[in-house]
Enzyme design. Structure first.
Site, short mmCIF file in Angstrom:
data_model
loop_
_atom_site.label_atom_id
_atom_site.label_comp_id
_atom_site.label_asym_id
_atom_site.label_seq_id
_atom_site.Cartn_x
_atom_site.Cartn_y
_atom_site.Cartn_z
N LYS A 85 0.86 -1.19 0.00
CA LYS A 85 0.00 0.00 0.00
C LYS A 85 0.88 1.23 0.00
O LYS A 85 2.02 1.18 0.48
CB LYS A 85 -0.88 0.02 1.25
CG LYS A 85 -2.11 0.90 1.13
CD LYS A 85 -3.24 0.13 0.53
CE LYS A 85 -4.53 0.91 0.50
NZ LYS A 85 -5.67 0.00 0.30
N THR A 88 -15.39 -2.82 -6.74
CA THR A 88 -15.37 -2.94 -5.28
C THR A 88 -16.80 -2.91 -4.72
O THR A 88 -17.19 -3.75 -3.91
CB THR A 88 -14.48 -1.86 -4.62
OG1 THR A 88 -13.26 -1.76 -5.36
CG2 THR A 88 -14.18 -2.19 -3.18
N1 GLU Z 1 -7.44 0.07 -2.85
C1 GLU Z 1 -8.19 -1.10 -3.11
C2 GLU Z 1 -8.21 -2.00 -1.88
O1 GLU Z 1 -8.06 -1.54 -0.77
C3 GLU Z 1 -7.77 -1.82 -4.38
C4 GLU Z 1 -6.36 -2.31 -4.42
C5 GLU Z 1 -5.95 -2.86 -5.79
O2 GLU Z 1 -6.76 -2.91 -6.67
O3 GLU Z 1 -4.78 -3.22 -5.89
O4 GLU Z 1 -8.46 -3.17 -1.96
#
Ligand code: GLU
Length: 424
Positions: free
Chosen positions: A113, A197
């Site tokens: 992250k 999502t």
């Molecule tokens: N930010 C999103 C998460 O927390 C997506 C991460 C991604 O697609 O790599 O899952």
């Protein structure tokens, strides 16, 4: 308390994550016990200074991070957050949750992250672009399609991913589409990624509702956060004849016991950047959000929202964690005691990273799928994952969160063990 000297994040997100790991440890097989400590620290954490020239000619410095929590099962994967509260402990926790999430869904990735401590709403488009390009350049030696693949998160979007891809590619001398996911579709992005999502939250939510015999039709839904995740989840629940009675975002909270028209609310927010002022709903205080009569709660904003006090009085029967880390461990206990089902973040919001995986695969193959193919594959994978988690929770008589952690940690630590510890 964290035993790492460089993070002082008492009662913050990293502490929540460590408690979750402590809770799963007794369920893991004997031969993996020696490896659990590997999950209690990130593999690599990079802190960068991001100086940019502002539109008025002044120079401002921003703090940027990229943390690779675990790479045992594949390249790092996880979003980039632009938010004024970003700090190392938070990014560490978010990276660790990505490790667990990719393993629960069985994607061939580790967890990572990144983020910048900035309020993106206060920057002009050009400043945002300069910030993104300088940040990408600063972290470019640790990212790449086989190393670590960023994506959008709170405060970032496809346009920002496009700038990241372009900056990284410029450094390499050729176009590298697979270095980030969540890109615009004409830049190697995937159909269905933006809504993935929220779609995953809905799909897992429907599965959970069926199992606890809660009819979705007519149920009252409250949604915290009306960004990429919350607005799509609200839209799909609305479409399935549920009543979205309450929504909260950074501008305030709105309420309508008859249910809000989500399509109109989305159009209103696209114009005004916030939900407050929307006709056909009354404004209530942010605190009152937690007291609203509801059947389903979708926290889809930031971590640390469901405290033990709120858990004691919430009327929801089902909580769908669209956000990462919205529930404190003590609140988890209280919810379990009260018989409230929590579909944990690491499965509930995994739809985004799942379609990110599809995007990465499509970029690697330079062959693109239709939106219906993407959605079909996404639904299948999410349903399989929630099925596995549910069964594991029944077998072990534990919460869905601990069950998800059991599945994930077994996969991660088996990989860790089989790879061995270098130099042996
Ligand atoms: N930010 C999103 C998460 O927390 C997506 C991460 C991604 O697609 O790599 O899952």
């Amino acid at each position: 308390m964290s035993n790492l000297s460089y993070v002082n994040n008492n009662n913050g997100a990293w502490q929540t994550y460590l408690t979750q790991i402590e809770r799963v440890a007794p369920y893991l097989s004997e031969d993996l016990q020696d490896y659990i400590d590997t999950l209690k620290r990130p593999k690599r954490a990079l802190i960068v200074d991001v100086p940019i020239v502002m539109d008025d000619g002044s120079i401002q410095h921003f703090e940027g991070y990229r943390v690779q929590h675990n790479l045992s099962r594949g390249p790092g994967k996880g979003g980039i957050r632009y938010h004024p509260d970003v700090e190392l402990g938070e990014v560490m926790a978010l990276s660790a949750w990505m490790t667990i999430k990719t393993a629960v869904v069985n994607l061939p990735f580790g967890g990572a992250k990144g983020g910048i401590r900035v309020d993106p709403r206060k920057l002009s488009v050009r400043e945002l672009e300069r910030l993104t390009r300088r940040f990408t350049s600063e972290i470019s030696h640790i990212i790449g399609p086989q190393q670590d693949i960023p994506a959008p998160d709170v405060g970032t979007n496809p346009r920002i991913m496009g700038w990241m891809m372009d900056t990284f590619s410029t450094g390499q001398g050729h176009t590298v589409t697979g270095v980030v996911t969540g890109k615009p579709v004409h830049l190697g992005g995937s159909l269905g990624r933006v809504r993935a999502t929220g779609r995953g939250v809905f799909v897992t939510g429907v599965q959970a509702a069926q199992r606890i015999k809660l009819p979705v039709e007519g149920s009252r839904v409250a949604v915290q956060g009306f960004g990429n995740v919350g607005s799509e989840a609200a839209f799909l629940f609305n479409k399935a004849q549920a009543k979205v009675v309450c929504v909260q975002d950074h501008t305030g909270t709105i309420f309508n016991p008859e249910g809000l028209d989500i399509k109109s609310l989305q159009a209103y927010v696209a114009e005004t950047q916030g939900i407050v002022g929307f006709e056909g709903a009354q404004a209530i205080s942010n605190d009152a959000f937690w007291d609203v009569e509801m059947d389903i709660l979708v926290p889809a904003a930031l971590e640390g929202q469901i405290t033990v006090e709120r858990a004691k009085t919430l009327t929801a029967k089902l909580i769908l964690e669209g956000a990462n880390g919205p529930t404190y461990p003590e609140a988890d206990d209280e919810l379990q005691k009260r018989g409230i089902t929590v579909v944990p973040d690491v499965i509930c919001n995994a739809g985004g990273v799942t379609v990110s995986y599809f995007e990465w695969v499509q970029d690697m193959a330079s062959y693109f799928w239709s939106e219906s193919e993407i959605n079909e594959r996404l639904d299948k994978l999410m349903i399989q994952a929630i099925d596995d988690v549910w069964q594991t929770s029944e077998t072990n008589q534990c919460s869905l969160r601990t069950a998800a952690y059991i599945l994930a940690c077994e996969r991660i630590l088996k990989a860790r063990k089989e790879r061995g510890i270098f130099p042996g």
